[in-house]
Design an enzyme around this catalytic site. Structure first.
Site, PDB file in Angstrom:
ATOM      1  CB  CYS A   1     -20.338  -2.291 -19.516  1.00 57.42           C
ATOM      2  SG  CYS A   1     -20.372  -3.289 -21.118  1.00 57.42           S
TER       3      CYS A   1
ATOM      4  CG  HIS B   1      -9.127   9.002  -8.741  1.00 60.84           C
ATOM      5  ND1 HIS B   1      -8.981   9.573  -9.846  1.00 60.84           N
ATOM      6  CD2 HIS B   1      -8.888   9.900  -7.841  1.00 60.84           C
ATOM      7  CE1 HIS B   1      -9.112  11.074  -9.473  1.00 60.84           C
ATOM      8  NE2 HIS B   1      -9.064  10.948  -8.443  1.00 60.84           N
TER       9      HIS B   1
ATOM     10  CG  ASP C   1      -8.752  12.234 -14.911  1.00 57.04           C
ATOM     11  OD1 ASP C   1      -8.068  11.614 -14.258  1.00 57.04           O
ATOM     12  OD2 ASP C   1      -8.623  13.111 -15.871  1.00 57.04           O
TER      13      ASP C   1
END
Ligand code: CAO
Length: 278
Positions: free
Chosen positions: A195, A251, A255
């Site tokens: 993950c 990105h 954020d």
């Protein structure tokens, strides 16, 4: 550039053959596709003695994957430091209680736990972008990849369900997986299903670096060497053990403010590991 020489602009077999021949003659050493110019081949022997060594299979595959990620992901790296003075004192105390041949507890194990606790608060870090880029796939399991340096190159074994394992269990598992990695004995499924990845160079040194996300994961945490530093407490400078952390994230999914908030929680968890019980 191929020129179609067939009637009405049709591409003939000869055109394809010529195109391949021309491309090979250009001496392409690496190409990123997407119209990115390739790096031209150079005859280094003109300048002095050289030796050619074949890249290992792992290095070749890692190289392809890293190039793919580099070209596809808009990545940002955020740097911060965690105060691990108390964590380190606890770690040293734990290790001193252990028998000589017991598995050692390293700081990395606490970092894994601190990271997973933060991922629980920020689900977008435990996610992947769908291949059409239209949605986010949130994961309900917590598997952490650990970059391991081996003689043949970098491999990333995955520790599964980290949230339900103790530090002692993780210590045994990490020791087993990294030993297997160094012997080149990891099975493909032991490197799948991660993950988020941690790349720790702390055992070697460094003050900061910019790790590349192990896509389709959305972030990677880089760790370099902890160092005693004078920290101002409002009245005086006190010596604290500070751990440099580098978070690179995709990105498109995360954020900047979210990245900074996530790291604030990772830092908090490491500075006071009692938080990991909450
Ligand atoms: N600050 C200070 N000391 C650190 C540290 C840090 N951030 N991280 C580890 N150390 C210390 C450990 O405490 C240990 O000290 P002692 O030998 O005195 O007990 C020593 O460094 C060696 O630790 P380790 O590397 O064996 O153990 P680990 O759990 O920290 O890391 C592993 C395990 C598998 C991640 C590591 O061995 C490894 O392979 N690291 C390289 C990963 C890599 O190449 N990443 C780059 C990827 S990007 O190209």
């Amino acid at each position: 550039m191929t020129v179609a020489t067939g009637r009405k602009g049709r591409i003939l077999k000869e055109d394809v053959k010529l195109f391949i021949k021309q491309t090979l003659a250009e001496g392409v050493v690496s190409t990123g596709g997407a119209g990115i110019p390739s790096i031209p081949a150079v005859d280094f022997s003109v300048f002095g003695g050289i030796e050619i060594q074949k890249l290992s299979k792992i290095k070749r595959l890692t190289g392809q994957n890293l190039t793919r990620v580099w070209l596809n992901l808009p990545m940002v790296t955020y740097h911060d430091e965690a105060d691990i003075t108390e964590m380190e004192a606890f770690r040293i105390a734990l290790n001193s209680e252990k028998a000589k041949d017991d598995i050692k507890i390293t700081g990395l194990l606490f970092i894994i736990k601190a990271l997973v606790a933060a991922m629980k608060q920020f689900p977008s870090f435990n996610a992947s972008l769908s291949s059409d880029g239209e949605s986010i796939i949130l994961k309900q399991y917590f598997n952490i990849g650990i970059a391991v340096d081996t003689p043949n190159g970098l491999v990333v074994p995955v520790l599964r369900d980290v949230d339900s394992k103790s530090i002692n269990q993780l210590a045994i598992e990490l020791a087993e997986k990294s030993a297997k990695a160094r012997l080149g004995k990891l099975l493909p499924n032991e490197m799948q299903g991660g993950c988020l990845t941690i790349s720790s160079l702390g055992g070697i040194g460094g003050t900061a670096f910019t790790p590349i996300v192990n896509a389709p994961e959305v972030a990677i945490l880089g760790v370099t060497r902890a160092k005693m530093q004078p920290v101002w407490n409002g009245k005086e400078f006190i010596p604290r053990l500070m751990l440099p952390l580098d978070l690179t994230y995709d990105h498109r999914v995360i954020d900047g403010a979210e990245g900074a908030r996530f790291m604030a929680v990772v830092k908090q968890n490491l500075s006071d590991i009692r938080r990991l019980l909450l």
